[in-house]
Design an enzyme around this catalytic site. Sequence first.
Site, PDB file in Angstrom:
ATOM      1  N   ASP A  51       7.752 -20.652  -3.100  1.00  0.00           N
ATOM      2  CA  ASP A  51       7.752 -21.639  -4.183  1.00  0.00           C
ATOM      3  C   ASP A  51       6.759 -21.268  -5.276  1.00  0.00           C
ATOM      4  O   ASP A  51       5.941 -20.353  -5.119  1.00  0.00           O
ATOM      5  CB  ASP A  51       7.462 -23.044  -3.631  1.00  0.00           C
ATOM      6  CG  ASP A  51       6.241 -23.077  -2.709  1.00  0.00           C
ATOM      7  OD1 ASP A  51       5.455 -22.105  -2.704  1.00  0.00           O
ATOM      8  OD2 ASP A  51       6.082 -24.072  -1.998  1.00  0.00           O
ATOM      9  N   ASN A 106       2.767 -34.259   4.675  1.00  0.00           N
ATOM     10  CA  ASN A 106       3.960 -35.118   4.652  1.00  0.00           C
ATOM     11  C   ASN A 106       5.179 -34.427   5.267  1.00  0.00           C
ATOM     12  O   ASN A 106       6.279 -34.957   5.209  1.00  0.00           O
ATOM     13  CB  ASN A 106       4.269 -35.556   3.209  1.00  0.00           C
ATOM     14  CG  ASN A 106       4.660 -34.379   2.312  1.00  0.00           C
ATOM     15  OD1 ASN A 106       4.645 -33.226   2.738  1.00  0.00           O
ATOM     16  ND2 ASN A 106       5.006 -34.683   1.072  1.00  0.00           N
ATOM     17  N   HIS A 131       6.411 -31.437   4.332  1.00  0.00           N
ATOM     18  CA  HIS A 131       7.187 -30.540   3.465  1.00  0.00           C
ATOM     19  C   HIS A 131       7.089 -29.081   3.915  1.00  0.00           C
ATOM     20  O   HIS A 131       6.085 -28.633   4.463  1.00  0.00           O
ATOM     21  CB  HIS A 131       6.857 -30.720   1.975  1.00  0.00           C
ATOM     22  CG  HIS A 131       5.526 -30.202   1.530  1.00  0.00           C
ATOM     23  ND1 HIS A 131       4.950 -30.569   0.332  1.00  0.00           N
ATOM     24  CD2 HIS A 131       4.650 -29.336   2.098  1.00  0.00           C
ATOM     25  CE1 HIS A 131       3.802 -29.950   0.199  1.00  0.00           C
ATOM     26  NE2 HIS A 131       3.596 -29.204   1.248  1.00  0.00           N
ATOM     27  N   GLU A 147      10.251 -31.738  -0.199  1.00  0.00           N
ATOM     28  CA  GLU A 147       9.517 -32.953   0.110  1.00  0.00           C
ATOM     29  C   GLU A 147      10.396 -33.894   0.942  1.00  0.00           C
ATOM     30  O   GLU A 147      11.626 -33.796   0.901  1.00  0.00           O
ATOM     31  CB  GLU A 147       9.129 -33.652  -1.206  1.00  0.00           C
ATOM     32  CG  GLU A 147       8.277 -32.794  -2.150  1.00  0.00           C
ATOM     33  CD  GLU A 147       6.805 -32.737  -1.765  1.00  0.00           C
ATOM     34  OE1 GLU A 147       6.491 -32.736  -0.558  1.00  0.00           O
ATOM     35  OE2 GLU A 147       5.972 -32.684  -2.679  1.00  0.00           O
TER      36      GLU A 147
END
Length: 241
Positions: free
Chosen positions: A67, A136, A138, A143
């Site tokens: 990413d 979280n 991801h 996400e």
Amino acid sequence: MKKIIVNNYEEASSVAAALFAEQIWQKPDTVLGLATGGTPVGLYNRLAAMNKAGALDFSRVVSYNLDEYYPILKSNDQSYDYFMRDNLFNHINIKPENIHLPNGEAKDPAAECAAYDAAIAAAGGIDLQLLGIGVNGHLGFNEPEAALHAGTHLTDLTPSTLQANARFFGDDPSKVPTQALTMGIGTIMSARKIVMIATGAVKAPIIKDLFSGRISTNNPGSFLLLHPDATVIVDRAAMGE
Ligand code: PGA
């Protein structure tokens, strides 16, 4: 999913380095999927040391990163392009033309994402993908959402991620770019092998959820439960001990 439980971050980095070295020894033209963040730094230091010692050759290795923030200049010292050069590429003999990250400077993000997936496919796919996991859940910047994207795409970052990454932007979440280009969950799952590293007490809740065996788009990391060759390296703190 194979679990390797280690005492701490240093051990996690050493175990991961052994797996990456073994892969490159077996297949010198390995296509690696690489990651940024705090987690891989210890691994990258070890790979760079092995390269310097003449024990590991990156001259035929090809890499694709997960990413990149969007938009961001490669020269920005918070770009993942900069991070990768600083933490790994400047210290190993990988060829510049074999290094790939989603281009945070691209004018047309949709075209950039399509070209990125096409380039990975043309390279024969990813042999070994490195992953961290967000607090979280991801993977890359996939996400938690009601639905996940298969391919590389432009995405909004969640408040939780902006908060988690603020530590790299003077502790100010408002300075963190709000979008990113990320491999999709399908891009990641297409890798032949996956190694995920999760360390530190901050990761304990999401690792507990992962190890519960439930698959949910609310924990993108849980898709690793479906992968035929995924190894998760977890330290005792991330195990909640
Ligand atoms: P970290 O980030 O390695 O900095 O904990 C992991 C991630 O957000 O994927």
